[in-house]
Scaffold this active site. Structure first.
Site, PDB file in Angstrom:
ATOM      1  CB  SER A 110      34.404  76.209  56.586  1.00  0.00           C
ATOM      2  OG  SER A 110      33.844  77.195  55.745  1.00  0.00           O
ATOM      3  CB  CYS A 111      28.702  76.088  56.695  1.00  0.00           C
ATOM      4  SG  CYS A 111      27.239  76.747  57.503  1.00  0.00           S
TER       5      CYS A 111
END
Length: 172
Positions: free
Chosen positions: A3-4
């Site tokens: 998700s970064c």
């Protein structure tokens, strides 16, 4: 962490989190290298998280955490006429979190609960009060993570949430 938003390659971060095959490959690689429990942190930068979460679980993940930050431009430097944050002199996409992402987080938790019954879900995203915690649990989270609120208010907030939750929910 699927998700970064601050990654430099489509084979990293939130771009991986939109591709079930890549998610599964990364989970399998991590499981080969460690006997520790693996929680796959999913991206909210996707329409439906269920296919990627299923791929992670089928590849050996022990649980799913949802959601992480939403891709965003957090501010504009009007002097430089550049979107913030500025990294190495260039505008960069960043992640937005906190109270504002809570409705998005609750939607994804509910969607995961409906799409994958009995899925262990660690809820993330805008939890600041015992009521927020209760809402995440009611939508299907089995554990909770609080980071932004701790950065804003300090660790005492967790004790307050636990105490108030115990009084308000368990004594009814």
């Amino acid at each position: 962490n699927f998700s970064c938003p601050q990654m430099t390659s489509h084979a990293m971060g939130s771009d991986v989190g939109t591709n079930p095959e890549l998610c599964a490959n990364y989970v399998r690689a991590c499981k080969r290298g460690s006997s520790l429990p693996l929680i796959a942190k999913m991206t909210p930068n996707i329409t439906d998280m269920v296919p990627c979460a299923k791929a992670c679980m089928e590849a050996g993940a022990d649980a799913i955490s949802a959601i992480n930050t939403i891709k965003s431009i957090t501010d504009i430097d009007l002097e430089r006429k550049t979107a913030m944050p500025i990294i190495n002199g260039k505008s960069s996409i960043s992640g937005y979190s906190g109270k504002a992402v809570k409705p998005v987080a609750l939607r994804f938790i509910q969607q995961l609960r409906d799409g994958i019954p009995d899925l262990p879900i660690s809820g993330i995203g805008g939890i600041e009060t015992w009521e927020d915690a209760a809402e995440f649990i009611l939508c299907g989270a089995t554990t909770l993570q609080v980071t932004t609120a701790i950065m804003q208010y300090g660790y005492r907030i967790v004790e307050d949430m636990n105490h108030r939750f115990t009084i308000e929910v368990l004594t009814r």
